[in-house]
Each structure stands twice: as C-alpha cells, then as structure tokens.
Design a protein around this motif. Structure first.
Motif, PDB file in Angstrom:
ATOM      1  N   ILE A   2      32.182  -5.222  84.970  1.00  0.00           N
ATOM      2  CA  ILE A   2      32.728  -5.598  83.854  1.00  0.00           C
ATOM      3  C   ILE A   2      32.245  -4.438  82.788  1.00  0.00           C
ATOM      4  O   ILE A   2      32.972  -4.103  81.864  1.00  0.00           O
ATOM      5  CB  ILE A   2      32.259  -6.920  83.448  1.00  0.00           C
ATOM      6  CG1 ILE A   2      32.732  -7.966  84.171  1.00  0.00           C
ATOM      7  CG2 ILE A   2      32.484  -7.072  81.946  1.00  0.00           C
ATOM      8  CD1 ILE A   2      32.052  -9.353  83.793  1.00  0.00           C
ATOM      9  N   ALA A   3      31.003  -4.027  82.903  1.00  0.00           N
ATOM     10  CA  ALA A   3      30.637  -2.920  82.136  1.00  0.00           C
ATOM     11  C   ALA A   3      31.383  -1.613  82.086  1.00  0.00           C
ATOM     12  O   ALA A   3      31.694  -0.918  81.125  1.00  0.00           O
ATOM     13  CB  ALA A   3      29.043  -2.552  82.136  1.00  0.00           C
ATOM     14  N   GLU A   4      31.781  -1.238  83.105  1.00  0.00           N
ATOM     15  CA  GLU A   4      32.338   0.062  83.345  1.00  0.00           C
ATOM     16  C   GLU A   4      33.886  -0.046  82.864  1.00  0.00           C
ATOM     17  O   GLU A   4      34.462   0.571  82.101  1.00  0.00           O
ATOM     18  CB  GLU A   4      32.761  -0.006  85.032  1.00  0.00           C
ATOM     19  CG  GLU A   4      33.570   1.534  85.351  1.00  0.00           C
ATOM     20  CD  GLU A   4      33.898   1.632  86.864  1.00  0.00           C
ATOM     21  OE1 GLU A   4      34.722   2.514  87.098  1.00  0.00           O
ATOM     22  OE2 GLU A   4      33.250   0.848  87.583  1.00  0.00           O
ATOM     23  N   THR A   5      34.651  -1.349  83.149  1.00  0.00           N
ATOM     24  CA  THR A   5      35.986  -1.649  82.252  1.00  0.00           C
ATOM     25  C   THR A   5      35.706  -1.559  80.994  1.00  0.00           C
ATOM     26  O   THR A   5      36.600  -0.945  80.264  1.00  0.00           O
ATOM     27  CB  THR A   5      36.528  -2.995  82.898  1.00  0.00           C
ATOM     28  OG1 THR A   5      36.366  -3.125  84.333  1.00  0.00           O
ATOM     29  CG2 THR A   5      37.719  -3.274  82.283  1.00  0.00           C
ATOM     30  N   ARG A   6      34.486  -2.244  80.398  1.00  0.00           N
ATOM     31  CA  ARG A   6      34.723  -2.215  78.681  1.00  0.00           C
ATOM     32  C   ARG A   6      34.065  -1.021  78.594  1.00  0.00           C
ATOM     33  O   ARG A   6      34.505  -0.553  77.205  1.00  0.00           O
ATOM     34  CB  ARG A   6      33.675  -3.085  78.470  1.00  0.00           C
ATOM     35  CG  ARG A   6      34.141  -4.691  78.703  1.00  0.00           C
ATOM     36  CD  ARG A   6      33.186  -5.813  78.218  1.00  0.00           C
ATOM     37  NE  ARG A   6      33.576  -7.003  78.714  1.00  0.00           N
ATOM     38  CZ  ARG A   6      33.893  -8.072  77.895  1.00  0.00           C
ATOM     39  NH1 ARG A   6      33.478  -7.949  76.825  1.00  0.00           N
ATOM     40  NH2 ARG A   6      34.123  -9.200  78.538  1.00  0.00           N
ATOM     41  N   THR A  28      17.686  -3.447  75.842  1.00  0.00           N
ATOM     42  CA  THR A  28      18.882  -2.923  76.817  1.00  0.00           C
ATOM     43  C   THR A  28      17.936  -1.669  77.232  1.00  0.00           C
ATOM     44  O   THR A  28      18.584  -1.118  78.320  1.00  0.00           O
ATOM     45  CB  THR A  28      20.139  -2.914  76.431  1.00  0.00           C
ATOM     46  OG1 THR A  28      20.285  -2.140  75.039  1.00  0.00           O
ATOM     47  CG2 THR A  28      20.677  -4.190  76.413  1.00  0.00           C
ATOM     48  N   ALA A  35      25.971   3.045  80.668  1.00  0.00           N
ATOM     49  CA  ALA A  35      27.452   2.579  80.875  1.00  0.00           C
ATOM     50  C   ALA A  35      28.306   3.598  80.465  1.00  0.00           C
ATOM     51  O   ALA A  35      29.338   3.751  81.012  1.00  0.00           O
ATOM     52  CB  ALA A  35      27.555   1.080  80.399  1.00  0.00           C
ATOM     53  N   ALA A 143      22.259  -7.323  81.030  1.00  0.00           N
ATOM     54  CA  ALA A 143      23.708  -7.245  81.594  1.00  0.00           C
ATOM     55  C   ALA A 143      24.692  -7.765  80.605  1.00  0.00           C
ATOM     56  O   ALA A 143      25.668  -6.864  80.388  1.00  0.00           O
ATOM     57  CB  ALA A 143      23.980  -7.559  83.001  1.00  0.00           C
ATOM     58  N   ARG A 144      24.737  -9.081  80.220  1.00  0.00           N
ATOM     59  CA  ARG A 144      25.531  -9.636  79.327  1.00  0.00           C
ATOM     60  C   ARG A 144      25.301  -9.116  77.791  1.00  0.00           C
ATOM     61  O   ARG A 144      26.596  -8.786  77.190  1.00  0.00           O
ATOM     62  CB  ARG A 144      25.162 -11.160  79.136  1.00  0.00           C
ATOM     63  CG  ARG A 144      25.052 -11.969  80.350  1.00  0.00           C
ATOM     64  CD  ARG A 144      26.255 -12.731  80.659  1.00  0.00           C
ATOM     65  NE  ARG A 144      26.863 -13.575  80.083  1.00  0.00           N
ATOM     66  CZ  ARG A 144      26.831 -14.832  79.912  1.00  0.00           C
ATOM     67  NH1 ARG A 144      25.566 -15.354  80.628  1.00  0.00           N
ATOM     68  NH2 ARG A 144      27.502 -15.830  79.589  1.00  0.00           N
ATOM     69  N   ASP A 147      27.657  -5.815  78.087  1.00  0.00           N
ATOM     70  CA  ASP A 147      29.153  -6.170  77.980  1.00  0.00           C
ATOM     71  C   ASP A 147      29.614  -6.399  76.746  1.00  0.00           C
ATOM     72  O   ASP A 147      30.404  -5.847  76.013  1.00  0.00           O
ATOM     73  CB  ASP A 147      29.428  -7.294  78.948  1.00  0.00           C
ATOM     74  CG  ASP A 147      29.368  -7.056  80.236  1.00  0.00           C
ATOM     75  OD1 ASP A 147      29.155  -5.940  80.843  1.00  0.00           O
ATOM     76  OD2 ASP A 147      29.101  -8.028  81.168  1.00  0.00           O
ATOM     77  N   LEU A 150      29.767  -3.331  74.359  1.00  0.00           N
ATOM     78  CA  LEU A 150      30.714  -2.515  74.453  1.00  0.00           C
ATOM     79  C   LEU A 150      32.066  -2.968  73.948  1.00  0.00           C
ATOM     80  O   LEU A 150      32.976  -2.530  73.208  1.00  0.00           O
ATOM     81  CB  LEU A 150      30.892  -2.180  75.996  1.00  0.00           C
ATOM     82  CG  LEU A 150      29.720  -1.275  76.608  1.00  0.00           C
ATOM     83  CD1 LEU A 150      29.726  -1.366  78.255  1.00  0.00           C
ATOM     84  CD2 LEU A 150      29.822   0.023  76.200  1.00  0.00           C
ATOM     85  N   GLU A 151      32.009  -4.582  74.098  1.00  0.00           N
ATOM     86  CA  GLU A 151      33.214  -5.067  73.604  1.00  0.00           C
ATOM     87  C   GLU A 151      33.416  -4.898  71.943  1.00  0.00           C
ATOM     88  O   GLU A 151      34.371  -4.880  71.329  1.00  0.00           O
ATOM     89  CB  GLU A 151      33.151  -6.885  73.940  1.00  0.00           C
ATOM     90  CG  GLU A 151      34.371  -7.526  73.500  1.00  0.00           C
ATOM     91  CD  GLU A 151      34.434  -8.836  73.890  1.00  0.00           C
ATOM     92  OE1 GLU A 151      35.544  -9.396  74.007  1.00  0.00           O
ATOM     93  OE2 GLU A 151      33.134  -9.296  74.089  1.00  0.00           O
TER      94      GLU A 151
END
Length: 160
Positions: A2-6, A28, A35, A143-144, A147, A150-151
């Motif tokens: 998910i992190a890569e996609t974001r 973090t 990321a 991790a959350r 994500d 990034l979002e």
C-alpha cells in the motif's frame, strides 16, 4: 505494498503540479521519506526529510517552540502543525507532511497507543488530522501512519 502505491501516487501528483515534497517525522522515524525514496526517480520531487524524534530535534530542526512541547507534549495538534510549518519553512518544498504519535508501547490514558497526529502544510493552508489506530502494535501503527501520511499529502497536492 500500500505504501508503494501511495508513494507513487504522491510522486505523480507532485510532478503534475511541479511541486516538491518534504517530510517531518517523529513516531515513524523516517519511514515516510523511505517509502517515497524507495521509488526510482523520486529525487525530482522529494526535497528532504526531517526525523525529529526528540524534543530538542523538533526545536532545532523545525523551530517548534519549546513552550509548545512543554504545554502540549509532542503528540498534539499544535506540535504536528508546527512541525509541518517548520518543514515547509526549512525546505524548498511546496507541501510538507508531519507525523507525531504514540506507536507503542508507553501510552497513557490521555495519549493512548495508536494515537497519531498528522499535519499537511502548503504555502496557503495547514490542515491537521487526528487518527486513533488503537493498540495494533508498534509496527502496524507506524505502517498505517505512513499510508495515511502519503494519502493526505497526495490529496493536498491534488486539491491544493
């Protein structure tokens, strides 16, 4: 994954606007910057990252007022806001994302494990957001948080 996609979405959005990105991270520990920079070619968008885990680092690197840290603690809306504003001021970025929270263990009643404050600063506006992920464990809270950061940064660029 998910992190890569974001992170890719963030980079694409920033490139489309010609924007640079900076990060200011506490709980973090540089994972958001990691990321972003895991993506080849990110250097055209990513300006810099600040890992400000301690109070003195927040003061010295981001200009967070010591009195604010004393009064509110690191895990607070005012500190998240000051971190994002400080990262923007100390960089060539057009958007900065800041994260400060309790990944765990070591929570309190007032600041439970999984409580994370985010701030996104652009040249025009600063937004903050509080998330309570719960006692998921240190790795999952972090991790959350990556994500979400990034979002939120991507949305700030798109809506910017």
């Amino acid at each position: 994954m998910i992190a890569e996609t974001r992170a890719r979405a963030l980079l694409d959005a920033a490139r489309a606007r010609g924007w640079k990105v900076a990060t200011a991270e506490s709980c973090t520990g540089g994972l958001v910057a990691g990321a972003i920079t895991d993506i080849p070619g990110s250097s055209d968008v990513f300006d810099r990252g600040f890992v400000t885990y301690s109070y003195p680092a927040k003061v010295a690197m981001l200009g967070v007022p010591q009195v604010m840290l004393t009064e509110h603690g690191a895990v607070s809306e005012p500190v998240a806001r000051a971190m994002a504003e400080g990262a923007l001021a100390a960089s060539d970025a057009d958007v900065a994302v800041a994260i400060t929270g309790v990944a765990g263990p070591g929570a309190s009643d007032a600041k439970p494990e999984g409580l994370v404050w985010f701030a996104i600063a652009t040249r025009d506006v600063v937004r903050t957001e509080r998330r309570e992920f719960g006692a998921l464990g240190r790795d999952r809270v972090r991790a959350r948080s990556v994500d979400v950061a990034l979002e939120l940064a991507t949305l700030a660029i798109i809506g910017g």
